[in-house]
Scaffold this active site. Structure first.
Site, PDB file in Angstrom:
ATOM      1  CG  HIS A   1      -2.125  -1.057   1.146  1.00  0.00           C
ATOM      2  ND1 HIS A   1      -2.566  -1.460   0.072  1.00  0.00           N
ATOM      3  CD2 HIS A   1      -2.952  -1.726   2.009  1.00  0.00           C
ATOM      4  CE1 HIS A   1      -3.612  -2.480   0.091  1.00  0.00           C
ATOM      5  NE2 HIS A   1      -3.633  -2.193   1.320  1.00  0.00           N
TER       6      HIS A   1
ATOM      7  CG  HIS B   1      -7.766  -0.079   2.346  1.00  0.00           C
ATOM      8  ND1 HIS B   1      -8.258  -0.719   3.347  1.00  0.00           N
ATOM      9  CD2 HIS B   1      -6.799  -0.784   1.891  1.00  0.00           C
ATOM     10  CE1 HIS B   1      -7.805  -1.823   3.596  1.00  0.00           C
ATOM     11  NE2 HIS B   1      -6.779  -2.010   2.698  1.00  0.00           N
TER      12      HIS B   1
ATOM     13  CD  GLU C   1      -8.244  -3.178  -0.588  1.00  0.00           C
ATOM     14  OE1 GLU C   1      -6.977  -2.981  -1.057  1.00  0.00           O
ATOM     15  OE2 GLU C   1      -8.481  -4.246   0.389  1.00  0.00           O
TER      16      GLU C   1
END
Ligand code: BGC
Length: 393
Positions: free
Chosen positions: A147, A221, A358
Protein backbone atom coordinates in the site's frame (compact mmCIF):
# COMPACT_ATOMS: atom_id res chain seq x y z
CA UNK A 1 -34.90 43.68 0.51
CA UNK A 2 -35.73 44.96 3.99
CA UNK A 3 -35.07 42.84 7.04
CA UNK A 4 -38.69 41.69 7.38
CA UNK A 5 -38.97 40.59 3.76
CA UNK A 6 -35.63 38.92 4.03
CA UNK A 7 -36.87 36.98 7.03
CA UNK A 8 -40.08 35.91 5.30
CA UNK A 9 -38.09 34.83 2.27
CA UNK A 10 -35.78 33.03 4.67
CA UNK A 11 -38.69 31.10 6.21
CA UNK A 12 -39.83 29.90 2.85
CA UNK A 13 -36.52 28.39 1.88
CA UNK A 14 -34.79 27.31 5.04
CA UNK A 15 -35.49 25.65 8.35
CA UNK A 16 -36.58 27.60 11.45
CA UNK A 17 -33.26 26.74 13.12
CA UNK A 18 -31.22 28.56 10.52
CA UNK A 19 -33.76 31.40 10.29
CA UNK A 20 -32.34 32.91 13.51
CA UNK A 21 -29.01 33.25 11.82
CA UNK A 22 -30.69 34.78 8.79
CA UNK A 23 -32.46 37.45 10.80
CA UNK A 24 -29.57 38.66 12.96
CA UNK A 25 -26.84 41.15 12.14
CA UNK A 26 -25.71 42.02 8.64
CA UNK A 27 -27.36 39.52 6.35
CA UNK A 28 -25.84 40.04 2.94
CA UNK A 29 -23.28 37.23 2.94
CA UNK A 30 -25.28 34.74 4.97
CA UNK A 31 -28.32 35.25 2.82
CA UNK A 32 -26.46 34.56 -0.38
CA UNK A 33 -24.97 31.40 1.11
CA UNK A 34 -28.32 30.19 2.37
CA UNK A 35 -30.11 30.94 -0.88
CA UNK A 36 -27.41 29.12 -2.80
CA UNK A 37 -27.72 26.16 -0.46
CA UNK A 38 -31.46 26.01 -0.94
CA UNK A 39 -30.97 25.44 -4.64
CA UNK A 40 -28.03 23.07 -4.24
CA UNK A 41 -29.00 19.45 -4.46
CA UNK A 42 -25.80 18.23 -2.83
CA UNK A 43 -24.13 20.48 -0.26
CA UNK A 44 -20.57 20.63 1.05
CA UNK A 45 -19.63 21.92 4.47
CA UNK A 46 -16.06 22.45 5.54
CA UNK A 47 -14.92 22.30 9.15
CA UNK A 48 -11.63 22.17 11.01
CA UNK A 49 -10.76 18.57 11.93
CA UNK A 50 -7.46 18.92 13.77
CA UNK A 51 -3.78 19.78 13.57
CA UNK A 52 -0.93 17.33 13.00
CA UNK A 53 2.11 17.42 15.34
CA UNK A 54 3.93 19.20 12.48
CA UNK A 55 1.31 21.97 12.65
CA UNK A 56 -0.57 21.06 9.46
CA UNK A 57 -4.24 22.00 9.61
CA UNK A 58 -6.56 19.15 8.66
CA UNK A 59 -10.04 19.90 7.37
CA UNK A 60 -13.12 17.77 7.11
CA UNK A 61 -15.67 18.13 4.31
CA UNK A 62 -19.21 16.87 4.63
CA UNK A 63 -20.98 16.15 1.33
CA UNK A 64 -24.70 15.66 1.82
CA UNK A 65 -27.45 14.91 -0.67
CA UNK A 66 -31.24 15.02 -0.45
CA UNK A 67 -31.64 11.24 -0.36
CA UNK A 68 -30.18 10.73 3.10
CA UNK A 69 -26.58 10.07 2.09
CA UNK A 70 -23.70 11.88 3.76
CA UNK A 71 -19.98 11.40 3.36
CA UNK A 72 -17.23 12.98 5.45
CA UNK A 73 -13.75 13.25 3.96
CA UNK A 74 -10.68 14.51 5.77
CA UNK A 75 -7.65 16.01 4.08
CA UNK A 76 -5.37 13.68 6.04
CA UNK A 77 -4.99 10.60 3.83
CA UNK A 78 -8.10 11.60 1.84
CA UNK A 79 -9.84 9.39 4.38
CA UNK A 80 -13.59 8.76 4.27
CA UNK A 81 -14.14 9.14 8.00
CA UNK A 82 -17.90 8.62 7.83
CA UNK A 83 -20.44 7.45 5.27
CA UNK A 84 -24.11 7.39 6.12
CA UNK A 85 -26.76 5.83 3.93
CA UNK A 86 -30.44 5.01 4.53
CA UNK A 87 -31.65 1.51 5.39
CA UNK A 88 -34.90 0.09 4.04
CA UNK A 89 -36.87 2.06 6.66
CA UNK A 90 -35.24 5.26 5.41
CA UNK A 91 -32.95 5.64 8.42
CA UNK A 92 -29.49 6.98 7.59
CA UNK A 93 -26.74 5.24 9.51
CA UNK A 94 -22.99 4.81 9.48
CA UNK A 95 -21.71 2.07 7.16
CA UNK A 96 -17.92 2.46 7.31
CA UNK A 97 -15.39 1.73 9.99
CA UNK A 98 -13.75 4.88 11.30
CA UNK A 99 -12.38 6.77 14.26
CA UNK A 100 -13.51 10.00 15.82
CA UNK A 101 -10.20 11.88 16.01
CA UNK A 102 -7.19 12.82 13.92
CA UNK A 103 -4.91 11.44 16.65
CA UNK A 104 -6.38 8.01 16.21
CA UNK A 105 -6.10 8.14 12.39
CA UNK A 106 -2.43 9.12 12.77
CA UNK A 107 -1.68 6.05 14.87
CA UNK A 108 -1.00 2.72 13.15
CA UNK A 109 -4.19 1.30 11.68
CA UNK A 110 -5.02 -0.88 8.67
CA UNK A 111 -5.74 1.99 6.27
CA UNK A 112 -9.25 2.72 7.57
CA UNK A 113 -11.11 4.68 4.84
CA UNK A 114 -7.89 5.92 3.25
CA UNK A 115 -6.64 6.64 -0.23
CA UNK A 116 -3.93 4.18 -1.17
CA UNK A 117 -0.91 4.92 -3.36
CA UNK A 118 1.43 5.16 -5.07
CA UNK A 119 1.02 1.41 -5.45
CA UNK A 120 -1.97 -0.24 -3.78
CA UNK A 121 -1.50 -3.87 -2.65
CA UNK A 122 1.78 -5.78 -2.48
CA UNK A 123 5.05 -5.58 -4.38
CA UNK A 124 7.17 -8.69 -3.83
CA UNK A 125 10.15 -8.09 -1.55
CA UNK A 126 9.62 -4.36 -2.17
CA UNK A 127 11.59 -4.47 -5.41
CA UNK A 128 10.82 -3.71 -9.04
CA UNK A 129 12.81 -2.77 -12.11
CA UNK A 130 12.10 -0.09 -14.74
CA UNK A 131 14.37 0.34 -17.75
CA UNK A 132 17.04 -1.84 -16.16
CA UNK A 133 17.12 0.15 -12.92
CA UNK A 134 16.05 -1.56 -9.71
CA UNK A 135 13.98 0.34 -7.15
CA UNK A 136 13.72 -0.67 -3.49
CA UNK A 137 10.73 0.09 -1.30
CA UNK A 138 10.36 -0.18 2.46
CA UNK A 139 9.32 -3.66 3.62
CA UNK A 140 6.24 -2.77 5.66
CA UNK A 141 4.45 -6.12 5.30
CA UNK A 142 7.26 -8.57 5.81
CA UNK A 143 8.72 -9.67 3.37
CA UNK A 144 6.85 -7.35 0.98
CA UNK A 145 5.94 -3.71 0.40
CA UNK A 146 2.26 -2.90 0.95
CA UNK A 147 0.00 0.00 0.00
CA UNK A 148 2.58 2.58 -1.04
CA UNK A 149 4.82 2.30 2.02
CA UNK A 150 4.77 3.40 5.66
CA UNK A 151 4.27 7.04 4.63
CA UNK A 152 2.08 6.32 1.61
CA UNK A 153 -0.79 8.46 0.35
CA UNK A 154 -2.89 7.38 3.36
CA UNK A 155 -0.63 9.42 5.66
CA UNK A 156 -0.11 12.61 3.69
CA UNK A 157 -2.04 15.86 3.71
CA UNK A 158 -4.03 16.56 0.55
CA UNK A 159 -5.19 19.98 -0.59
CA UNK A 160 -8.88 20.24 -1.38
CA UNK A 161 -11.06 22.14 -3.79
CA UNK A 162 -14.85 22.10 -3.76
CA UNK A 163 -17.03 21.97 -6.85
CA UNK A 164 -20.83 22.09 -6.84
CA UNK A 165 -23.47 22.03 -9.46
CA UNK A 166 -26.24 20.02 -11.04
CA UNK A 167 -27.17 16.91 -9.13
CA UNK A 168 -23.82 16.46 -7.42
CA UNK A 169 -20.99 18.00 -5.43
CA UNK A 170 -17.33 17.11 -5.58
CA UNK A 171 -14.24 17.39 -3.49
CA UNK A 172 -11.09 17.37 -5.58
CA UNK A 173 -8.02 16.38 -3.57
CA UNK A 174 -4.49 16.96 -4.76
CA UNK A 175 -1.16 15.58 -3.68
CA UNK A 176 2.26 15.83 -5.30
CA UNK A 177 4.41 12.83 -4.50
CA UNK A 178 8.07 13.74 -4.93
CA UNK A 179 10.61 11.86 -7.02
CA UNK A 180 11.86 8.88 -4.94
CA UNK A 181 9.31 9.48 -2.18
CA UNK A 182 8.80 6.08 -0.54
CA UNK A 183 11.25 4.74 -3.14
CA UNK A 184 9.18 5.42 -6.29
CA UNK A 185 10.68 7.30 -9.23
CA UNK A 186 9.17 10.45 -10.70
CA UNK A 187 7.30 13.46 -9.37
CA UNK A 188 3.72 12.24 -9.46
CA UNK A 189 0.88 14.76 -9.41
CA UNK A 190 -2.25 13.05 -8.16
CA UNK A 191 -5.86 14.18 -8.08
CA UNK A 192 -8.61 12.18 -6.44
CA UNK A 193 -12.12 13.56 -6.87
CA UNK A 194 -14.91 12.30 -4.65
CA UNK A 195 -18.33 13.11 -6.14
CA UNK A 196 -21.54 12.56 -4.23
CA UNK A 197 -24.57 12.29 -6.52
CA UNK A 198 -28.19 12.64 -5.59
CA UNK A 199 -28.89 9.00 -6.50
CA UNK A 200 -26.84 7.79 -3.50
CA UNK A 201 -23.74 6.99 -5.47
CA UNK A 202 -20.25 8.12 -4.60
CA UNK A 203 -17.80 8.33 -7.51
CA UNK A 204 -14.07 8.26 -7.01
CA UNK A 205 -12.04 9.57 -9.92
CA UNK A 206 -8.27 9.02 -9.76
CA UNK A 207 -5.92 11.02 -12.02
CA UNK A 208 -2.14 11.20 -12.13
CA UNK A 209 0.74 12.38 -14.28
CA UNK A 210 4.47 11.85 -13.86
CA UNK A 211 7.72 13.38 -15.06
CA UNK A 212 9.60 10.04 -15.01
CA UNK A 213 8.55 6.47 -15.77
CA UNK A 214 6.92 5.04 -12.64
CA UNK A 215 4.29 2.55 -11.45
CA UNK A 216 0.83 3.58 -10.20
CA UNK A 217 -2.07 1.64 -8.69
CA UNK A 218 -4.46 3.81 -6.70
CA UNK A 219 -7.41 2.62 -4.66
CA UNK A 220 -9.75 3.41 -1.76
CA UNK A 221 -9.62 1.42 1.47
CA UNK A 222 -13.00 1.85 3.17
CA UNK A 223 -14.19 -1.00 5.37
CA UNK A 224 -17.95 -1.43 4.99
CA UNK A 225 -20.45 -2.95 7.36
CA UNK A 226 -23.84 -2.34 5.77
CA UNK A 227 -25.73 -3.43 8.90
CA UNK A 228 -24.26 -0.38 10.69
CA UNK A 229 -23.77 -2.66 13.71
CA UNK A 230 -20.00 -2.69 14.01
CA UNK A 231 -20.10 -5.17 16.87
CA UNK A 232 -21.27 -7.78 14.36
CA UNK A 233 -19.07 -9.54 11.79
CA UNK A 234 -19.91 -9.09 8.12
CA UNK A 235 -20.31 -12.86 7.55
CA UNK A 236 -24.03 -12.54 6.67
CA UNK A 237 -23.41 -10.00 3.91
CA UNK A 238 -24.10 -11.51 0.50
CA UNK A 239 -21.38 -10.76 -1.99
CA UNK A 240 -21.30 -10.99 -5.76
CA UNK A 241 -18.13 -10.52 -7.79
CA UNK A 242 -18.34 -10.53 -11.56
CA UNK A 243 -15.21 -12.59 -12.05
CA UNK A 244 -14.55 -16.02 -13.56
CA UNK A 245 -10.98 -15.99 -12.35
CA UNK A 246 -8.89 -15.32 -9.28
CA UNK A 247 -5.31 -14.15 -8.79
CA UNK A 248 -4.01 -16.93 -6.49
CA UNK A 249 -1.25 -16.03 -4.04
CA UNK A 250 1.67 -17.63 -2.21
CA UNK A 251 2.05 -17.72 1.57
CA UNK A 252 3.16 -14.06 1.59
CA UNK A 253 0.10 -13.00 -0.48
CA UNK A 254 2.14 -12.40 -3.63
CA UNK A 255 0.53 -13.68 -6.87
CA UNK A 256 1.88 -16.96 -8.18
CA UNK A 257 1.44 -15.54 -11.70
CA UNK A 258 -1.44 -17.84 -12.67
CA UNK A 259 -5.07 -16.79 -13.03
CA UNK A 260 -7.29 -19.64 -11.86
CA UNK A 261 -10.93 -20.54 -12.51
CA UNK A 262 -13.25 -19.87 -9.55
CA UNK A 263 -15.71 -22.64 -10.51
CA UNK A 264 -16.36 -25.03 -7.62
CA UNK A 265 -14.18 -23.06 -5.23
CA UNK A 266 -15.07 -20.81 -2.26
CA UNK A 267 -14.04 -17.93 -4.55
CA UNK A 268 -17.01 -18.26 -6.87
CA UNK A 269 -19.18 -15.20 -6.15
CA UNK A 270 -20.77 -15.03 -9.59
CA UNK A 271 -24.06 -15.73 -7.80
CA UNK A 272 -24.68 -13.95 -4.50
CA UNK A 273 -23.21 -15.85 -1.59
CA UNK A 274 -22.79 -14.99 2.09
CA UNK A 275 -19.22 -14.14 3.11
CA UNK A 276 -19.50 -16.77 5.81
CA UNK A 277 -20.85 -19.53 3.56
CA UNK A 278 -17.48 -20.94 2.57
CA UNK A 279 -14.93 -18.82 4.43
CA UNK A 280 -14.23 -21.72 6.78
CA UNK A 281 -13.79 -24.27 3.98
CA UNK A 282 -10.63 -26.31 3.72
CA UNK A 283 -8.95 -24.46 0.91
CA UNK A 284 -5.32 -23.62 0.38
CA UNK A 285 -6.03 -20.05 -0.81
CA UNK A 286 -8.33 -19.33 2.14
CA UNK A 287 -5.63 -20.67 4.43
CA UNK A 288 -3.06 -18.33 2.91
CA UNK A 289 -5.35 -15.29 3.14
CA UNK A 290 -6.71 -16.26 6.57
CA UNK A 291 -10.03 -15.83 4.80
CA UNK A 292 -10.74 -13.71 1.72
CA UNK A 293 -7.85 -11.38 0.96
CA UNK A 294 -7.52 -11.82 -2.78
CA UNK A 295 -7.72 -10.03 -6.06
CA UNK A 296 -10.37 -11.24 -8.51
CA UNK A 297 -9.89 -10.89 -12.27
CA UNK A 298 -12.95 -8.90 -13.24
CA UNK A 299 -14.90 -9.95 -16.33
CA UNK A 300 -15.58 -7.69 -19.31
CA UNK A 301 -12.30 -5.80 -19.08
CA UNK A 302 -12.77 -4.63 -22.67
CA UNK A 303 -15.92 -2.76 -21.62
CA UNK A 304 -14.09 -0.35 -19.33
CA UNK A 305 -16.35 1.06 -16.63
CA UNK A 306 -18.88 -1.66 -15.71
CA UNK A 307 -20.42 -3.53 -12.80
CA UNK A 308 -17.76 -5.28 -10.69
CA UNK A 309 -19.18 -6.43 -7.35
CA UNK A 310 -21.96 -5.99 -4.82
CA UNK A 311 -22.65 -6.52 -1.15
CA UNK A 312 -26.09 -6.88 0.41
CA UNK A 313 -27.17 -6.92 4.03
CA UNK A 314 -30.68 -8.36 4.31
CA UNK A 315 -31.31 -7.02 7.83
CA UNK A 316 -30.93 -3.37 6.86
CA UNK A 317 -31.84 -3.93 3.22
CA UNK A 318 -28.74 -1.98 2.14
CA UNK A 319 -27.18 -2.90 -1.18
CA UNK A 320 -23.79 -1.62 -2.29
CA UNK A 321 -22.82 -2.00 -5.93
CA UNK A 322 -19.31 -1.27 -7.11
CA UNK A 323 -18.59 -0.16 -10.67
CA UNK A 324 -15.11 0.32 -12.06
CA UNK A 325 -12.93 0.42 -15.16
CA UNK A 326 -10.14 -1.45 -13.35
CA UNK A 327 -9.10 -5.03 -14.18
CA UNK A 328 -9.25 -6.32 -10.60
CA UNK A 329 -10.91 -6.05 -7.23
CA UNK A 330 -9.41 -7.02 -3.89
CA UNK A 331 -12.09 -8.44 -1.63
CA UNK A 332 -10.72 -8.38 1.90
CA UNK A 333 -12.90 -9.81 4.66
CA UNK A 334 -11.25 -7.92 7.52
CA UNK A 335 -9.27 -10.95 8.67
CA UNK A 336 -6.66 -8.92 10.50
CA UNK A 337 -9.12 -6.83 12.53
CA UNK A 338 -8.37 -8.07 16.02
CA UNK A 339 -10.34 -6.06 18.55
CA UNK A 340 -7.52 -3.64 19.36
CA UNK A 341 -8.75 -0.48 17.62
CA UNK A 342 -11.46 1.72 19.13
CA UNK A 343 -14.91 2.15 17.60
CA UNK A 344 -16.30 5.68 17.46
CA UNK A 345 -18.58 5.31 20.47
CA UNK A 346 -16.92 2.71 22.64
CA UNK A 347 -15.96 -0.88 22.04
CA UNK A 348 -13.38 -2.13 19.54
CA UNK A 349 -13.41 -3.35 15.94
CA UNK A 350 -13.33 -7.13 16.17
CA UNK A 351 -12.41 -9.82 13.64
CA UNK A 352 -14.24 -9.37 10.33
CA UNK A 353 -16.49 -6.49 11.38
CA UNK A 354 -15.82 -4.76 8.04
CA UNK A 355 -14.90 -5.73 4.49
CA UNK A 356 -13.11 -3.88 1.70
CA UNK A 357 -13.78 -3.91 -2.02
CA UNK A 358 -10.64 -2.31 -3.44
CA UNK A 359 -10.75 -1.76 -7.20
CA UNK A 360 -7.26 -1.94 -8.66
CA UNK A 361 -4.70 -3.66 -10.87
CA UNK A 362 -3.48 -7.07 -9.76
CA UNK A 363 -0.95 -7.17 -6.92
CA UNK A 364 2.75 -7.15 -7.78
CA UNK A 365 2.04 -6.21 -11.41
CA UNK A 366 5.43 -4.46 -11.76
CA UNK A 367 7.06 -7.91 -11.39
CA UNK A 368 4.53 -9.95 -13.39
CA UNK A 369 5.07 -9.70 -17.12
CA UNK A 370 1.71 -11.28 -18.02
CA UNK A 371 -0.42 -8.94 -15.88
CA UNK A 372 -1.85 -5.71 -17.32
CA UNK A 373 0.77 -2.98 -16.98
CA UNK A 374 0.82 -0.46 -14.14
CA UNK A 375 3.56 1.64 -15.70
CA UNK A 376 2.90 5.35 -16.16
CA UNK A 377 5.12 7.29 -18.57
CA UNK A 378 5.65 11.03 -18.78
CA UNK A 379 3.02 12.51 -21.10
CA UNK A 380 0.43 9.84 -20.20
CA UNK A 381 -2.65 10.44 -18.06
CA UNK A 382 -3.55 7.90 -15.42
CA UNK A 383 -7.33 8.17 -15.16
CA UNK A 384 -9.64 5.65 -13.57
CA UNK A 385 -13.08 5.74 -12.02
CA UNK A 386 -14.85 3.66 -9.39
CA UNK A 387 -18.37 4.19 -8.05
CA UNK A 388 -19.98 2.97 -4.87
CA UNK A 389 -23.75 2.91 -5.46
CA UNK A 390 -26.10 2.46 -2.53
CA UNK A 391 -29.74 1.42 -2.60
CA UNK A 392 -32.15 -0.76 -0.62
CA UNK A 393 -34.05 -3.89 -1.47
C1 BGC B 1 -4.77 -6.20 2.18
C2 BGC B 1 -4.68 -6.96 3.46
C3 BGC B 1 -4.23 -6.05 4.53
C4 BGC B 1 -5.21 -4.89 4.60
C5 BGC B 1 -4.87 -3.90 5.64
C6 BGC B 1 -5.74 -5.10 2.36
O1 BGC B 1 -5.86 -4.35 1.22
O2 BGC B 1 -5.12 -7.03 1.12
O3 BGC B 1 -3.82 -8.05 3.37
O4 BGC B 1 -4.14 -6.70 5.76
O5 BGC B 1 -5.27 -4.26 3.37
O6 BGC B 1 -3.56 -3.65 5.72
Amino acid sequence: MNVLKRCIYGISIISIASMNVQCKGDKKVEETTTEAKATEVVTIEKSAYGTTPKGEKIDSYKLKNQKGMEVDIITYGGIISSLKVPNKAGKSEEVVIGFNSLDQYMKANPYFGALIGRYGNRIAKGKFTLDGKQYSLAINNDPNALHGGPEGFHRVVWTAEEAKGGDSASLKLKYVSKDMEEGYPGNLTVFVTYTLNNDNSLDVLYEATTDKKTVVNLTQHSYFNLSSDFSKPILDHEITIDADKLVPVDATLIPTGELTDVTNTPFDFRKAKAVGAAIGAKDDQLKKGLGYDHCWVLNNQDKGYRFAASAYDAGSGRLLEVYTDQPGIQFYSGNFLDGTLPMRNGGTYAHRTGFCLETQHYPDSPNQKDFPSTILNPGENYKTKTSFKFSVK
